[in-house]
Design an enzyme around this catalytic site. Structure first.
Site, PDB file in Angstrom:
ATOM      1  N   GLU A  63       0.817  -1.211   0.000  1.00  0.00           N
ATOM      2  CA  GLU A  63       0.000   0.000   0.000  1.00  0.00           C
ATOM      3  C   GLU A  63       0.854   1.266   0.000  1.00  0.00           C
ATOM      4  OE1 GLU A  63      -3.316   2.279  -0.184  1.00  0.00           O
ATOM      5  OE2 GLU A  63      -3.313   0.083  -0.225  1.00  0.00           O
ATOM      6  N   ASP A  64       1.965   1.255   0.759  1.00  0.00           N
ATOM      7  CA  ASP A  64       2.692   2.502   1.018  1.00  0.00           C
ATOM      8  C   ASP A  64       4.067   2.606   0.359  1.00  0.00           C
ATOM      9  OD1 ASP A  64       0.587   3.384   2.577  1.00  0.00           O
ATOM     10  OD2 ASP A  64       1.407   2.538   4.426  1.00  0.00           O
TER      11      ASP A  64
END
Length: 707
Positions: A63-64
């Protein structure tokens, strides 16, 4: 480090995540990688497997960072990649939003968890660390996250049996959402701790000594209850802080189930038990697998002492819930059986509850229903009841036999007409108690009334009642619609053939025959439009008011009325009512079905210019014994006993009063009007009542209401 965990796997996951997050920072200014590291540490404390801890280290990388799901699978295998994928999908879910979005996000969260319960464990650990570091967030974000935690994550942890996680989440959220209340409770706890610090140690020693004197080696620990737990009890029981006497609890850990009951006996022989405070969750565990004996006694220094007595294995599961099952699922040893230890199955009851909840996703037809069902299931305490064959049924506190029936099976709930509780007939609205044996009386002809939805407590029962009510109403509308179409076809010399009618339905804009017939029954589609779609010519109808009356004042070809009510496709106009013997007509009301009026009703004048809305109706000859509504207006003298005279006449005649309104006219104090809706068998019955009323000395006049 978890025993047996793959050290090489964890080292690789650690290095990969650290490099992937690089120089990323959290709101506090610390390195972002500290967060997945702390999440992994929480799970390591729970003694979870290497794959779960590795997934915790990697849970934010897709996600990051620039890492991809494919890279995770290539480096760490399908199992870990699948966990990371589940966590990635629910990473950005906002569970405090407008209702529809919240329901959909919660649905995704539960689906991801149901595939592998370890997704839930990592998510809860992730939320726990985020809550511990909430201080660095903006105020509005703190409130949103705390509310989300209190509404969803803390109850989920509780239902999964992870009591320690639940309590910490609740306390932090409570501190953010209600800081004044938190400060008040904490101040009181701190003062009590100063006053009673030595007392805790003293009670621990005395308990341990009494047990040892009876040959029971036990670990006894005392603790104060948590701030949110105390606040919730104060709210639930409407208590002040000064009234709370049992804010200390003692946990007694023994070696076997037998020793649990022996320890209970020692406690009750030594100190006086508080009535109504004993609960046996060993013989009847909670749905989240929690097992323990609970009791409260008046202990040393006349202090209330709340005790929980359990084995070491029970204590692990009580504190860590599904996270503890990995430790015990393979522990089916002989000594366990001898000691009476309940060895959890590969799928714990708590996990089965989660799967059941996911199975129930299809029950609610709207976000509101799904959200209501999930919240009901998350938040409520339980009672345990039995079927006549001894099957245990766990229900929320306050549940009724209706909830019990639906918990056994949806078909049992749908066909329920009555019940016996502990062998005696009882109303279906009776609240069930622990240990009740409930027998459901069934009938194949039963359709659950819509009013049951307000009586049911469980989300499952409410969803099933709504569904059954919708289906029953749809069947009524479709049946009525078919009769209307059949009558119209008969007028043009045709018969109703399902295949022929169905072939033309698409031209009306409806998906299938059932939909179209339901629309006709609801008054949303004219039957003439179906005939036109079939290529048939239909003459414009003449309003019934302009037709000559036939024998006995009835229309010969009308749809027969076999009985109607306020909740059916055919409804009586309550402004007038209508009874067999009176000429009647139906008016299609879009979305409501057909409203039945007597031909003299003034309300019909409004529909003279809309002949398509008029439906021919007639009375079925088999209505003997049924009652029908009729509204009458009675003018009486304003004297003592006038109302009694009127009601006595109606009662003596075998009629029933459904509504009664008393109206006084300004300037006419000598009289008042009674507007009465009565239920009678037919016109002859109604006329006899009206004649009997007119004979009473205090009755001035009696008239039939014309709306």
């Amino acid at each position: 480090m978890t025993r047996g965990a793959d050290e090489d796997l964890l080292n690789r996951a650690y290095v990969y995540a650290m490099k992937a997050h690089g120089g990323q920072k959290r709101a506090s200014g610390e390195a972002y990688f500290n967060h997945p590291l702390e999440v992994a540490a929480i799970l390591a404390e729970m003694k979870l497997d290497g794959a779960t801890i590795a997934a915790a280290l990697l849970h934010d990388v897709v996600e990051d960072t620039e890492a991809t799901q494919a890279q995770i699978e290539a480096k760490f295998g399908h199992e870990i990649a699948s966990l990371v994928d589940g966590l990635t999908k629910i990473k950005r879910l906002d569970l405090v939003t407008k209702e529809a979005t919240q329901a959909e996000n919660l649905r995704k969260l539960l689906l991801a968890m149901a595939k592998d319960v370890r997704v839930l464990l990592v998510k809860l650990a992730d939320r726990l660390h985020n809550m511990r570091t909430l201080g660095h967030m903006a105020h509005d974000k703190k409130i949103r996250i705390a509310q989300e935690t209190m509404d969803i994550y803390a109850p989920l942890a509780g239902r999964m049996g992870m009591q320690n996680v639940r309590e910490e989440l609740e306390d932090i959220a409570f501190r953010v959402l209600n800081p004044d209340a938190f400060a008040t409770v904490k101040k009181r706890l701190d003062r009590l701790h100063e006053e009673s610090g030595s007392l805790l140690v003293e009670i621990e020693k005395e308990l341990k000594a009494e047990l040892a004197a009876n040959g029971i080696e036990a670990k006894v620990t005392g603790r104060e209850k948590r701030p949110y737990s105390i606040w919730r009890k104060m709210e639930r029981k409407s208590l002040s802080l000064g009234q709370l006497s049992d804010i200390f609890g003692f946990r007694v850990i023994v070696a076997s189930v037998d020793e649990c009951y022996r320890a209970l006996g020692v406690a009750h022989r030594t100190w006086r038990a508080v009535p109504g405070r004993f609960k046996d969750y060993i013989s009847t565990p909670k749905q989240n697998d929690y097992q323990s004996l609970h009791t409260t006694v008046i202990g040393p220094h006349h202090r209330r002492v709340e005790m929980q007595i359990r084995t070491r294995e029970m204590n692990e599961i009580a504190e860590r819930g599904v996270a503890a099952h990995a430790l015990y699922k393979d522990a089916r040893r002989l000594e366990d059986a001898v000691n009476g230890v309940r060895v959890p199955s590969a799928e714990s009851n708590a996990y089965r509850w989660l799967r059941h909840l996911v199975d129930m996703l299809s029950e609610g037809e709207s976000p509101r229903e799904f959200l209501e069902h999930t919240r009901l299931e998350l938040f409520q305490d339980q009672v345990f009841c039995f079927t006549p064959k001894g099957q245990l049924i766990a229900l929320p506190r306050g549940a009724t036999p209706i909830d019990f029936a639906y918990a056994v099976h949806t078909s049992v709930g749908d066909s329920c007409v009555g019940c016996r509780i502990n062998g005696r007939h009882a109303p279906l609205v009776t609240q069930l108690d622990n240990g009740d044996e409930v027998e459901i009386i069934r009938s194949d002809a039963q359709v659950p009334p819509a009013a049951w939805e307000g009586l049911a407590v469980t989300g499952k029962a409410r969803a099933a009642i709504r569904r059954a009510t919708r289906l029953a109403t749809r069947r009524q509308y479709a049946g009525l619609g078919q009769e209307i179409v059949e009558r119209l076809l008969d007028k043009v010399g045709k018969t109703f053939v399902k295949q022929d009618v169905a072939a033309a339905i698409s031209r009306t804009g409806h998906k299938n025959l059932d939909d179209a017939l339901s629309a006709v029954g609801r008054g949303e589609l004219a039957a003439a439009d179906i005939l036109k779609a079939m290529g048939l010519v239909v003459e414009a109808p003449t309003p019934q008011r302009k037709k000559p009356a036939t024998r006995q004042g009835e229309a010969e070809s009308g749809i027969p009325i076999r009985g109607a009510g306020r909740d059916q496709a055919l409804k009586f106009s309550l402004a007038t009512g209508a009874v067999p013997g009176e000429r009647i007509v139906g008016i299609r009301m879009p979305g409501e079905g057909i409203v039945i009026h007597p031909i003299f009703a003034r309300a019909l004048e409004a529909y003279d210019s809309e002949p398509n809305r008029w439906i021919d109706l007639t009375w079925d000859t088999t209505t003997d014994g049924q009652r029908f509504p009729a509204r009458i207006l009675v003018k009486v003298h304003n004297e003592v006993g006038a109302l009694a005279q009127v009601t006595q006449v109606i009662g003596d005649s075998g009629a029933n009063i459904d509504e009664l309104q008393m109206v006084t006219q300004e300037g006419a104090r000598d009289f008042f009007d009674l507007d009465i809706l009565i239920e009678v068998h037919n016109l002859k019955h109604l006329n006899q009542i009206m004649r009997d009323l007119e004979l009473k000395p205090l009755v001035s006049s009696v008239d039939r209401a014309e709306g």
